[in-house]
Design an enzyme around this catalytic site. Sequence first.
Site, PDB file in Angstrom:
ATOM      1  N   SER A   1     -26.747 -13.866 -66.092  1.00 52.77           N
ATOM      2  CA  SER A   1     -25.948 -13.213 -65.110  1.00 52.77           C
ATOM      3  C   SER A   1     -24.202 -13.241 -65.270  1.00 52.77           C
ATOM      4  O   SER A   1     -23.599 -12.262 -65.345  1.00 52.77           O
ATOM      5  CB  SER A   1     -26.015 -13.804 -63.724  1.00 52.77           C
ATOM      6  OG  SER A   1     -25.420 -13.077 -62.683  1.00 52.77           O
ATOM      7  N   ARG A  43     -17.738 -14.863 -59.795  1.00 62.39           N
ATOM      8  CA  ARG A  43     -18.772 -15.303 -58.475  1.00 62.39           C
ATOM      9  C   ARG A  43     -18.452 -14.117 -57.578  1.00 62.39           C
ATOM     10  O   ARG A  43     -19.539 -13.675 -57.170  1.00 62.39           O
ATOM     11  CB  ARG A  43     -17.998 -16.379 -57.950  1.00 62.39           C
ATOM     12  CG  ARG A  43     -19.299 -17.282 -57.241  1.00 62.39           C
ATOM     13  CD  ARG A  43     -18.690 -18.363 -56.330  1.00 62.39           C
ATOM     14  NE  ARG A  43     -18.772 -19.751 -57.456  1.00 62.39           N
ATOM     15  CZ  ARG A  43     -20.033 -20.152 -57.512  1.00 62.39           C
ATOM     16  NH1 ARG A  43     -21.178 -19.657 -56.735  1.00 62.39           N
ATOM     17  NH2 ARG A  43     -20.252 -21.301 -58.232  1.00 62.39           N
ATOM     18  N   HIS A  94     -20.875 -11.560 -59.236  1.00 66.91           N
ATOM     19  CA  HIS A  94     -22.133 -12.105 -59.017  1.00 66.91           C
ATOM     20  C   HIS A  94     -22.792 -11.825 -57.671  1.00 66.91           C
ATOM     21  O   HIS A  94     -23.802 -11.557 -57.619  1.00 66.91           O
ATOM     22  CB  HIS A  94     -22.223 -13.128 -59.430  1.00 66.91           C
ATOM     23  CG  HIS A  94     -23.405 -14.333 -59.499  1.00 66.91           C
ATOM     24  ND1 HIS A  94     -23.627 -15.282 -58.464  1.00 66.91           N
ATOM     25  CD2 HIS A  94     -24.618 -14.139 -60.279  1.00 66.91           C
ATOM     26  CE1 HIS A  94     -25.051 -15.610 -58.572  1.00 66.91           C
ATOM     27  NE2 HIS A  94     -25.631 -15.094 -59.786  1.00 66.91           N
TER      28      HIS A  94
END
Lengths: 213, 213
Positions: free
Chosen positions: B15, B38, B41
Amino acid sequence: MRPYEKDPAAIYAQSFATVADEARLDRFPSQMHPLITRLIHACGMVEIADRLAFSPGVSEAGHIALRGGAPILCDCEMVGAGIIRRYLPAGNDVIVTLNDPRTLDHAKSIGNTRSAAAVEFWEPHIAGAVVAIGNAPTALFHLLDLIDQGFPKPAVILGFPVGFVGAAESKAELAANPRGVDFVALRGRKGGSAMASAAVNALAAGLPEVSNG
Amino acid sequence: MRPYEKDPAAIYAQSFATVADEARLDRFPSQMHPLITRLIHACGMVEIADRLAFSPGVSEAGHIALRGGAPILCDCEMVGAGIIRRYLPAGNDVIVTLNDPRTLDHAKSIGNTRSAAAVEFWEPHIAGAVVAIGNAPTALFHLLDLIDQGFPKPAVILGFPVGFVGAAESKAELAANPRGVDFVALRGRKGGSAMASAAVNALAAGLPEVSNG
């Protein structure tokens, strides 16, 4: 400071009007419009309407299940936190097993993620339940695998896992073969807990903000 | 059933590699890369990197605040639910005042939403705090208004209100005049509680999934 709208009823009305103006809703049965509207409202993206896969009876099946007291099974705490409890028609249980103390060890024993392992703990509750997945592709994949092995079936799967590894694939698997379960899923990488919660709230209560306006 | 990746470390690695391959990170200071990674994600959209407004010191300011024990003030329960407690470096308090019993009456008395009214109850905690807004534009607008009136300033504002009415405008107001507060905000309609929580998690711990492999 620029002026801004402070009236909740006006905010909802303008927001839902924007969805009606910009989103392409005509391919959906009219009973699904509140669900699609709430999904779009939760993410601010009218274009998701074009990538929703669904079974035509999903809204009715979900509404009937919730009125009958079905529990709601969520893959993570955020989905549970977004469910508006006062909308639930039968004080339905909202169940999240991700942080069950058995989950970590069980994940190791089955060689899968904690999110997948947590799905196995849904077994006593899942027959006829509403499943809301807003985070983990492995939860959706593992649920489908378990159903193939004879796990009891939920009434509805709300499929909104998000991200770059398995999200698009798990939702494609669901859409290609929903195993006789009513469902709605957003194809591709996008998704998330806010959409999963919004779908539950729509199945529970439609758009009460409009009539309460 | 198609095969799928079940190993959490491999899922995180793939990812984060996708983010590195597809997102345009070069305009950000390197200290911000874990935060941006983040955020992406959490939503599955690499393109949000192109619409982030920020102060260059936001990651360091947030990290220092959290290490110093600063509380985290959230506009809704979902944001609080997405904060990974074990990442918090000082057992920091996570505070959500939206469902404080005083909020509804206070909203009526100030002629604003419950989300805006709830911000006023942050006053005892907000000096030097980390603010995470993942839902309500009115919470961000009202916070900026209160700061203009002398309300204590937080260390950092994480601005991710979402939707069609006020979300883009409130984040534009923050970016145009952050009132001397470090911030990051996603311009436009997109946002959400998952991004707000992800930002907190990044300020708290960066990307421990990488080093923990």
